[in-house]
Design a protein around this motif. Structure first.
Motif, PDB file in Angstrom:
ATOM      1  N   TYR A 288      -6.901   2.898  -5.043  1.00 28.16           N
ATOM      2  CA  TYR A 288      -7.791   3.239  -3.927  1.00 28.16           C
ATOM      3  C   TYR A 288      -7.702   4.741  -3.705  1.00 28.16           C
ATOM      4  O   TYR A 288      -6.751   5.250  -3.110  1.00 28.16           O
ATOM      5  CB  TYR A 288      -7.380   2.488  -2.661  1.00 28.16           C
ATOM      6  CG  TYR A 288      -8.288   2.767  -1.469  1.00 28.16           C
ATOM      7  CD1 TYR A 288      -9.524   2.136  -1.362  1.00 28.16           C
ATOM      8  CD2 TYR A 288      -7.904   3.656  -0.470  1.00 28.16           C
ATOM      9  CE1 TYR A 288     -10.364   2.390  -0.278  1.00 28.16           C
ATOM     10  CE2 TYR A 288      -8.737   3.918   0.615  1.00 28.16           C
ATOM     11  CZ  TYR A 288      -9.958   3.279   0.698  1.00 28.16           C
ATOM     12  OH  TYR A 288     -10.777   3.536   1.763  1.00 28.16           O
TER      13      TYR A 288
ATOM     14  N   VAL B 285       3.347  -1.447   4.033  1.00 28.70           N
ATOM     15  CA  VAL B 285       2.945  -0.043   3.941  1.00 28.70           C
ATOM     16  C   VAL B 285       4.143   0.837   3.619  1.00 28.70           C
ATOM     17  O   VAL B 285       5.185   0.766   4.277  1.00 28.70           O
ATOM     18  CB  VAL B 285       2.293   0.429   5.257  1.00 28.70           C
ATOM     19  CG1 VAL B 285       1.856   1.887   5.144  1.00 28.70           C
ATOM     20  CG2 VAL B 285       1.103  -0.450   5.588  1.00 28.70           C
TER      21      VAL B 285
ATOM     22  N   TYR C  54       0.876  -1.176   0.000  1.00 30.93           N
ATOM     23  CA  TYR C  54       0.000   0.000   0.000  1.00 30.93           C
ATOM     24  C   TYR C  54       0.910   1.222   0.000  1.00 30.93           C
ATOM     25  O   TYR C  54       1.628   1.476   0.968  1.00 30.93           O
ATOM     26  CB  TYR C  54      -0.918   0.001   1.218  1.00 30.93           C
ATOM     27  CG  TYR C  54      -1.714   1.279   1.361  1.00 30.93           C
ATOM     28  CD1 TYR C  54      -2.492   1.757   0.319  1.00 30.93           C
ATOM     29  CD2 TYR C  54      -1.688   2.010   2.550  1.00 30.93           C
ATOM     30  CE1 TYR C  54      -3.221   2.939   0.453  1.00 30.93           C
ATOM     31  CE2 TYR C  54      -2.413   3.187   2.691  1.00 30.93           C
ATOM     32  CZ  TYR C  54      -3.180   3.638   1.635  1.00 30.93           C
ATOM     33  OH  TYR C  54      -3.896   4.802   1.753  1.00 30.93           O
TER      34      TYR C  54
ATOM     35  N   LEU D 286      -8.238   3.150   4.485  1.00 24.54           N
ATOM     36  CA  LEU D 286      -8.143   1.777   3.996  1.00 24.54           C
ATOM     37  C   LEU D 286      -8.193   0.804   5.166  1.00 24.54           C
ATOM     38  O   LEU D 286      -7.418   0.900   6.114  1.00 24.54           O
ATOM     39  CB  LEU D 286      -6.840   1.595   3.217  1.00 24.54           C
ATOM     40  CG  LEU D 286      -6.585   0.209   2.622  1.00 24.54           C
ATOM     41  CD1 LEU D 286      -7.673  -0.170   1.641  1.00 24.54           C
ATOM     42  CD2 LEU D 286      -5.219   0.171   1.945  1.00 24.54           C
TER      43      LEU D 286
ATOM     44  N   ILE E 135      -1.320  -1.458  -4.254  1.00 22.58           N
ATOM     45  CA  ILE E 135      -2.463  -0.564  -4.105  1.00 22.58           C
ATOM     46  C   ILE E 135      -1.928   0.842  -3.871  1.00 22.58           C
ATOM     47  O   ILE E 135      -1.081   1.058  -2.996  1.00 22.58           O
ATOM     48  CB  ILE E 135      -3.372  -0.987  -2.929  1.00 22.58           C
ATOM     49  CG1 ILE E 135      -3.981  -2.366  -3.208  1.00 22.58           C
ATOM     50  CG2 ILE E 135      -4.485   0.043  -2.712  1.00 22.58           C
ATOM     51  CD1 ILE E 135      -4.798  -2.915  -2.046  1.00 22.58           C
ATOM     52  N   THR E 136      -2.379   1.795  -4.662  1.00 24.01           N
ATOM     53  CA  THR E 136      -1.970   3.184  -4.492  1.00 24.01           C
ATOM     54  C   THR E 136      -3.139   4.085  -4.845  1.00 24.01           C
ATOM     55  O   THR E 136      -4.219   3.604  -5.196  1.00 24.01           O
ATOM     56  CB  THR E 136      -0.745   3.510  -5.362  1.00 24.01           C
ATOM     57  OG1 THR E 136      -0.294   4.842  -5.066  1.00 24.01           O
ATOM     58  CG2 THR E 136      -1.058   3.400  -6.846  1.00 24.01           C
TER      59      THR E 136
ATOM     60  N   VAL F  99       0.448  -7.046   4.528  1.00 19.60           N
ATOM     61  CA  VAL F  99       0.312  -5.702   3.985  1.00 19.60           C
ATOM     62  C   VAL F  99       1.614  -4.949   4.248  1.00 19.60           C
ATOM     63  O   VAL F  99       2.038  -4.798   5.396  1.00 19.60           O
ATOM     64  CB  VAL F  99      -0.864  -4.940   4.622  1.00 19.60           C
ATOM     65  CG1 VAL F  99      -0.920  -3.504   4.086  1.00 19.60           C
ATOM     66  CG2 VAL F  99      -2.177  -5.658   4.331  1.00 19.60           C
TER      67      VAL F  99
ATOM     68  N   PHE G  91      -7.264  -2.465   6.532  1.00 20.14           N
ATOM     69  CA  PHE G  91      -6.302  -3.509   6.214  1.00 20.14           C
ATOM     70  C   PHE G  91      -6.854  -4.910   6.478  1.00 20.14           C
ATOM     71  O   PHE G  91      -6.531  -5.862   5.760  1.00 20.14           O
ATOM     72  CB  PHE G  91      -5.009  -3.298   7.015  1.00 20.14           C
ATOM     73  CG  PHE G  91      -4.261  -2.047   6.627  1.00 20.14           C
ATOM     74  CD1 PHE G  91      -4.256  -1.601   5.317  1.00 20.14           C
ATOM     75  CD2 PHE G  91      -3.565  -1.315   7.567  1.00 20.14           C
ATOM     76  CE1 PHE G  91      -3.566  -0.460   4.949  1.00 20.14           C
ATOM     77  CE2 PHE G  91      -2.867  -0.168   7.216  1.00 20.14           C
ATOM     78  CZ  PHE G  91      -2.871   0.259   5.903  1.00 20.14           C
TER      79      PHE G  91
ATOM     80  N   CYS H 113      -5.987   7.582   7.334  1.00 20.47           N
ATOM     81  CA  CYS H 113      -6.017   6.419   6.447  1.00 20.47           C
ATOM     82  C   CYS H 113      -7.374   5.729   6.549  1.00 20.47           C
ATOM     83  O   CYS H 113      -7.769   5.272   7.629  1.00 20.47           O
ATOM     84  CB  CYS H 113      -4.904   5.450   6.826  1.00 20.47           C
ATOM     85  SG  CYS H 113      -4.892   3.948   5.847  1.00 20.47           S
TER      86      CYS H 113
END
Length: 419
Positions: free
Chosen positions: A318, A260, A217, A239, A298-299, A258, A241, A237
């Motif tokens: 995202y 980060v 991410y 998102l 994911i960005t 994940v 997780f 944030c």
């Protein structure tokens, strides 16, 4: 006189002082084997495009001398690189005596290049989302224009990886000079079999599961300027997780971690959302060394999306603040909208000769992200990526560092003085 006028005057006076130092340092000769390097105005370390160019040059000739400017003395470099504090005196001294300059950002206002030197700007993004330079319209300040113009006037070559960049970069970088369509050196590590990099990553972070998989991410770096000073910022944030890992496990199987990657100043705010299966990569100087080990990216608006996808890594966008971010940037390079079901095409005003569609699924919230993950079809994705690469005319073959090193070695020889 307004506050902005006073700020501009202050910067111009400081720039004049910088220039005087550079002129004084011209009493020292240019050293033909010396290369000065900087990333992200000194905030970066041994990473991005300059790293891979420097490694290739050192592999060829151990006699090259490398100087790397840093704001943080704690940054670590190979023994063959001389690390120096990014002060105006050091810049004047070392840049004035270096045959080659490498940078992925901008040189400070007032920097002065001399005859017989060459400046290759690698930039820090290629095909991306964010409007830069003149494409930002009124969001592009007068000071930013002056810094960009001063820097671009010194540049001899800018590295690009596509025809898309050739169209966008002139007004995007306020640069109308020569481009080297060699590819992005930082992406060389992504080319080919990445299995060894994944095993190295698992060993480094003590991940023992044989079926371990990794999703990175990496939201875009964000910065704001107030009263002449810049600061890093991020919204909370959003998102989830846990939901993300559940969706990935159900869709692809395996045990997911994940990873980060945010600005180091923001890392603490993200860690609170994770558990044992969250790996913080925010302090890593080189993003691409760890990106090579990833299974999914994911960005939101980072150009790393394109780099990862060229290597065959599935990418999901995202972006929970499309309208706000578009307003902040002045515009985007793609026709993103609140309706994420509509195909996203390139902004023809900025890249009129390109006609293509963004190949990634886009989500504005956790529910939409879960949905596009469940609906992901690798075969269809690969077809879209093939069309995308054809449309933007990408150079991605693992040879960008070699081509750039070839060019630098040519420039370092006698008889190649151009200005």
């Amino acid at each position: 006189m307004t506050a902005e006028d006073r700020y501009l005057l202050k910067r111009k006076i400081r720039a004049f002082g910088n220039t005087v130092l550079f002129l004084l340092c011209r009493v020292m000769p240019v050293q033909k084997n010396k290369i000065s390097v900087c990333t992200f105005e000194g905030r970066g370390g041994f990473g991005c495009n300059p790293r891979y160019i420097v490694e290739e040059l050192h592999r060829r000739n151990a006699g090259y001398r490398f100087v790397w400017f840093v704001n943080d003395d704690a940054k670590e470099f190979p023994a063959y690189i001389k690390k120096v504090k990014n002060t105006v005196w050091n810049r004047a001294r070392y840049l004035s005596t270096s045959k080659i300059w490498l940078d992925n950002y901008r040189k400070p206002y007032g920097t002065k290049k001399r005859k017989g030197q060459y400046y290759i700007n690698t930039w820090h993004g290629t095909i991306g989302f964010k409007a830069t330079g003149l494409w930002r319209g009124e969001a592009f300040s007068e000071m930013a224009y002056l810094v960009s113009r001063n820097d671009s006037d010194m540049i001899d070559y800018v590295l690009i990886d596509s025809e898309w960049c050739r169209e966008m970069f002139p007004d995007g970088l306020v640069y109308y000079g020569e481009f080297l369509k060699f590819g992005a050196p930082r992406c060389d590590i992504l080319y080919g079999d990445r299995g060894r990099k994944k095993e190295e990553f698992k060993k480094r972070f003590q991940v023992e599961e044989k079926d371990a998989k990794f999703v990175m991410y990496a939201p875009t770096f964000r910065e704001q300027q107030k009263g002449g000073s810049r600061s890093v910022y991020s919204q909370t944030c959003s998102l989830d997780f846990d939901k993300l890992m559940t969706a990935l496990q159900e869709k692809f199987g395996g045990s997911w971690y994940v990873c980060v990657r945010v600005h180091p100043q923001l890392a603490g705010s993200v860690r609170e959302y994770g558990g044992e299966q969250l790996i913080d990569l925010s302090s890593q100087d080189d993003m691409y060394e760890v990106l090579a080990a990833m299974d999914i990216l994911i960005t939101d608006y980072s150009s790393v999306a394109m780099d990862a996808s060229f290597a065959g890594i599935p990418v999901f966008i995202y972006a929970d603040d499309i309208e706000e971010y578009t307003k902040e940037r002045g515009s985007l390079l793609w026709e993103l909208s609140a309706d994420t079901t509509v195909p996203v095409r390139n902004n023809k005003r900025m890249t009129p000769g390109i006609d293509t569609e963004l190949p990634y699924g886009i989500a504005r919230n956790n529910e939409e992200l879960g949905d596009i993950i469940f609906r992901f079809d690798r075969e269809a994705y690969e077809v879209k990526m093939k069309d995308f690469k054809r449309d933007v005319q990408i150079v991605f073959d693992g040879q960008a560092s070699r081509r750039t090193a070839d060019k630098i070695e040519m420039l370092m020889k006698e008889g190649h003085f151009r200005k």
